[in-house]
Design a protein around this motif. Structure first.
Motif, PDB file in Angstrom:
ATOM      1  N   VAL A  26      -6.685  23.825  -3.325  1.00 32.47           N
ATOM      2  CA  VAL A  26      -5.264  23.780  -2.979  1.00 32.47           C
ATOM      3  C   VAL A  26      -4.824  25.169  -2.510  1.00 32.47           C
ATOM      4  CG1 VAL A  26      -2.927  23.462  -3.884  1.00 32.47           C
ATOM      5  CG2 VAL A  26      -4.763  21.884  -4.553  1.00 32.47           C
ATOM      6  N   ASP A  27      -4.225  25.218  -1.332  1.00 32.90           N
ATOM      7  CA  ASP A  27      -3.748  26.501  -0.795  1.00 32.90           C
ATOM      8  C   ASP A  27      -2.422  26.909  -1.436  1.00 32.90           C
ATOM      9  OD1 ASP A  27      -5.671  27.191   1.516  1.00 32.90           O
ATOM     10  OD2 ASP A  27      -5.220  25.075   1.843  1.00 32.90           O
ATOM     11  N   THR A  28      -1.502  25.957  -1.577  1.00 31.28           N
ATOM     12  CA  THR A  28      -0.181  26.261  -2.139  1.00 31.28           C
ATOM     13  C   THR A  28       0.227  25.180  -3.132  1.00 31.28           C
ATOM     14  OG1 THR A  28       0.558  27.434  -0.151  1.00 31.28           O
ATOM     15  CG2 THR A  28       2.272  26.625  -1.627  1.00 31.28           C
ATOM     16  N   LEU A  29       0.682  25.595  -4.284  1.00 35.27           N
ATOM     17  CA  LEU A  29       1.253  24.700  -5.283  1.00 35.27           C
ATOM     18  C   LEU A  29       2.753  24.936  -5.351  1.00 35.27           C
ATOM     19  CD1 LEU A  29       1.286  22.752  -7.719  1.00 35.27           C
ATOM     20  CD2 LEU A  29       0.650  24.709  -9.180  1.00 35.27           C
ATOM     21  N   LEU A  87      -0.122  15.356  -2.797  1.00 39.34           N
ATOM     22  CA  LEU A  87      -1.034  16.252  -2.099  1.00 39.34           C
ATOM     23  C   LEU A  87      -0.847  16.008  -0.606  1.00 39.34           C
ATOM     24  CD1 LEU A  87      -3.420  18.272  -2.076  1.00 39.34           C
ATOM     25  CD2 LEU A  87      -4.958  16.278  -2.094  1.00 39.34           C
ATOM     26  N   VAL A  88      -0.455  17.064   0.123  1.00 40.13           N
ATOM     27  CA  VAL A  88      -0.195  16.961   1.563  1.00 40.13           C
ATOM     28  C   VAL A  88      -1.230  17.810   2.289  1.00 40.13           C
ATOM     29  CG1 VAL A  88       1.480  17.259   3.409  1.00 40.13           C
ATOM     30  CG2 VAL A  88       2.258  16.645   1.105  1.00 40.13           C
ATOM     31  N   GLU A  89      -1.963  17.183   3.214  1.00 35.60           N
ATOM     32  CA  GLU A  89      -3.019  17.875   3.956  1.00 35.60           C
ATOM     33  C   GLU A  89      -2.746  17.809   5.456  1.00 35.60           C
ATOM     34  OE1 GLU A  89      -7.102  16.920   2.150  1.00 35.60           O
ATOM     35  OE2 GLU A  89      -5.858  15.194   1.581  1.00 35.60           O
ATOM     36  N   ALA A  90      -2.916  18.943   6.126  1.00 32.27           N
ATOM     37  CA  ALA A  90      -2.769  18.998   7.588  1.00 32.27           C
ATOM     38  C   ALA A  90      -3.321  20.324   8.082  1.00 32.27           C
ATOM     39  CB  ALA A  90      -1.304  18.849   8.000  1.00 32.27           C
ATOM     40  N   GLY A  91      -3.933  20.316   9.249  1.00 29.99           N
ATOM     41  CA  GLY A  91      -4.409  21.542   9.869  1.00 29.99           C
ATOM     42  C   GLY A  91      -5.373  22.338   9.022  1.00 29.99           C
ATOM     43  N   PRO A 122       0.821  -1.214   0.000  1.00 27.50           N
ATOM     44  CA  PRO A 122       0.000   0.000   0.000  1.00 27.50           C
ATOM     45  C   PRO A 122       0.849   1.254   0.000  1.00 27.50           C
ATOM     46  CG  PRO A 122       0.119  -0.916   2.211  1.00 27.50           C
ATOM     47  CD  PRO A 122       0.851  -1.871   1.313  1.00 27.50           C
ATOM     48  N   PHE A 123       0.298   2.332  -0.536  1.00 25.04           N
ATOM     49  CA  PHE A 123       0.933   3.635  -0.420  1.00 25.04           C
ATOM     50  C   PHE A 123       0.748   4.140   1.001  1.00 25.04           C
ATOM     51  CE2 PHE A 123       0.164   3.919  -5.098  1.00 25.04           C
ATOM     52  CZ  PHE A 123       1.485   4.068  -5.463  1.00 25.04           C
ATOM     53  N   LEU A 124       1.726   4.891   1.478  1.00 20.26           N
ATOM     54  CA  LEU A 124       1.607   5.524   2.778  1.00 20.26           C
ATOM     55  C   LEU A 124       0.697   6.734   2.644  1.00 20.26           C
ATOM     56  CD1 LEU A 124       2.539   5.825   5.730  1.00 20.26           C
ATOM     57  CD2 LEU A 124       4.417   7.241   4.890  1.00 20.26           C
ATOM     58  N   HIS A 125      -0.418   6.729   3.357  1.00 17.72           N
ATOM     59  CA  HIS A 125      -1.387   7.804   3.251  1.00 17.72           C
ATOM     60  C   HIS A 125      -1.356   8.752   4.435  1.00 17.72           C
ATOM     61  CE1 HIS A 125      -3.409   6.667  -0.436  1.00 17.72           C
ATOM     62  NE2 HIS A 125      -3.454   5.422  -0.019  1.00 17.72           N
ATOM     63  N   SER A 126      -0.654   8.374   5.498  1.00 14.87           N
ATOM     64  CA  SER A 126      -0.596   9.275   6.643  1.00 14.87           C
ATOM     65  C   SER A 126       0.764   9.190   7.311  1.00 14.87           C
ATOM     66  CB  SER A 126      -1.701   8.934   7.650  1.00 14.87           C
ATOM     67  OG  SER A 126      -1.540   7.620   8.150  1.00 14.87           O
ATOM     68  N   LEU A 133      -1.484  21.413   0.468  1.00 10.33           N
ATOM     69  CA  LEU A 133      -0.310  21.765  -0.330  1.00 10.33           C
ATOM     70  C   LEU A 133      -0.126  20.695  -1.398  1.00 10.33           C
ATOM     71  CD1 LEU A 133       3.129  23.052   0.803  1.00 10.33           C
ATOM     72  CD2 LEU A 133       3.037  20.934  -0.533  1.00 10.33           C
ATOM     73  N   PHE A 134       0.072  21.138  -2.635  1.00 13.01           N
ATOM     74  CA  PHE A 134       0.303  20.197  -3.733  1.00 13.01           C
ATOM     75  C   PHE A 134       1.717  20.393  -4.270  1.00 13.01           C
ATOM     76  CE2 PHE A 134      -0.280  18.348  -8.030  1.00 13.01           C
ATOM     77  CZ  PHE A 134      -0.832  17.134  -7.653  1.00 13.01           C
TER      78      PHE A 134
END
Length: 318
Positions: free
Chosen positions: A79-82, A44-48, A18-22, A52-53
């Motif tokens: 997306v907030d930041t690319l 795609l990284v999501e937190a708080g 599996p891909f690491l999702h977290s 961020l892509f």
């Protein structure tokens, strides 16, 4: 274990792993992209509550170009930041484009047909798309693709049975002297045995010269001269031209000059053209776009919206 069994085992592992999702507070979603390096991903990284892509290195003109279209037709939302690469910003005009791997395949096949003797193609074995292009051009021109043990191991490591392997028809293994010494030094006889089903030797090269294309590296030079197989030879350089400015490549260029063999240049970039970068940035529609992997970050604001320049080592909030 032969190369076919190893490839199947690698493919099964890739299917069940599996891909690491977290990772701690971060949720990470990988997007497979078209790039000259095998198995490249955007993230795609999501937190708080922020997204961020990271584009990574990508392109739209390789053998997996449909992945580019899939991504821009179904981009991540809000997306907030690319973070977007732009290595071609300093090398190509905004409206220009790169040739595709299919374009290269046709050019190479024509050279292979027109060459009387052996063809040497200098490309990275890690550029899997280019190796596939080489193999397909060999099939079209009736030649055998000759690889060394390093290339055979790289191709096997993909774990993909659709990628050319040392045991395939119209593929042969040639281990130059320097590589044979490394096999002995590292006791890597099992690796050599695994890839030796289509093995050829120095004395075979002259007889086979008109029917083979060698995936060339400078370590092949002494073996090729000793084999006496360079009459009517062609040489194709299929990498970034900047490498030729390095001192380590000077001996290869002098060798070709002394033999009277012209260097032909057939290559395409592993990175997106400025036009494709524009399409990509518009599809993502991020609140801010931060340049990465570029010699010309100052050009971004002329081409993209919401550009914010960040410095290496700078901490900033999304």
């Amino acid at each position: 274990m032969n190369c076919q069994e190893s490839c199947r085992r690698g493919r099964r592992a890739a299917q069940v792993e599996p891909f690491l999702h977290s990772l701690g507070p971060f949720r990470i979603t990988p997007y497979l992209v078209d790039h000259s390096a095998y198995d490249a991903y955007a993230l795609l990284v999501e937190a708080g509550g922020k997204r961020l892509f990271y584009s990574g290195d990508f392109r739209a003109h390789g053998r997996k170009g449909k992945l580019f279209n899939l991504l821009i037709n179904h981009p991540p939302e809000d997306v907030d930041t690319l973070l977007m690469e732009g290595s071609t910003q300093s090398r190509l005009d905004a409206k220009d484009d790169f040739p595709s791997e299919t374009d290269l395949e046709k050019q190479l096949a024509n050279i292979f047909r027109a060459t009387y003797g052996i063809v040497m193609l200098h490309a990275s074995a890690q550029n899997i798309d280019r190796v596939v292009t080489l193999y397909r051009a060999c099939k079209q021109s009736g030649r055998t693709m000759v690889i060394d043990l390093y290339a055979a191991a790289v191709l096997e490591a993909t774990g993909n049975e659709n990628i050319p392997q040392s045991c395939w028809p119209q593929v042969a293994l040639f281990t130059p002297e320097r590589q044979r010494r490394q096999v002995v030094k590292n006791q890597a006889f099992d690796v050599l045995k695994r890839h030796s089903v289509n093995r050829i030797y120095r004395e075979d090269l002259k007889a086979m010269a008109s029917k083979v294309v060698l995936l060339f590296r400078p370590l092949h030079m002494q073996d090729l001269e000793a084999a006496g197989c360079l009459e009517g030879a062609s040489f194709v350089y299929s990498q970034w031209l900047g490498y030729l400015e390095q001192d380590s490549y000077r001996s290869m260029q002098l060798w070709l000059e002394q033999l009277g063999i012209e260097m032909k240049y057939i290559h395409t970039s592993g990175h997106a053209s400025p036009a494709d970068l524009t399409r990509f940035a518009a599809a993502i529609g991020a609140k801010q776009l931060v340049p990465i992997h570029s010699f010309a970050p100052d050009k971004y604001a002329q081409q993209f919206a919401n550009v914010v320049i960040r410095q290496d080592g700078e901490w900033w909030d999304l």
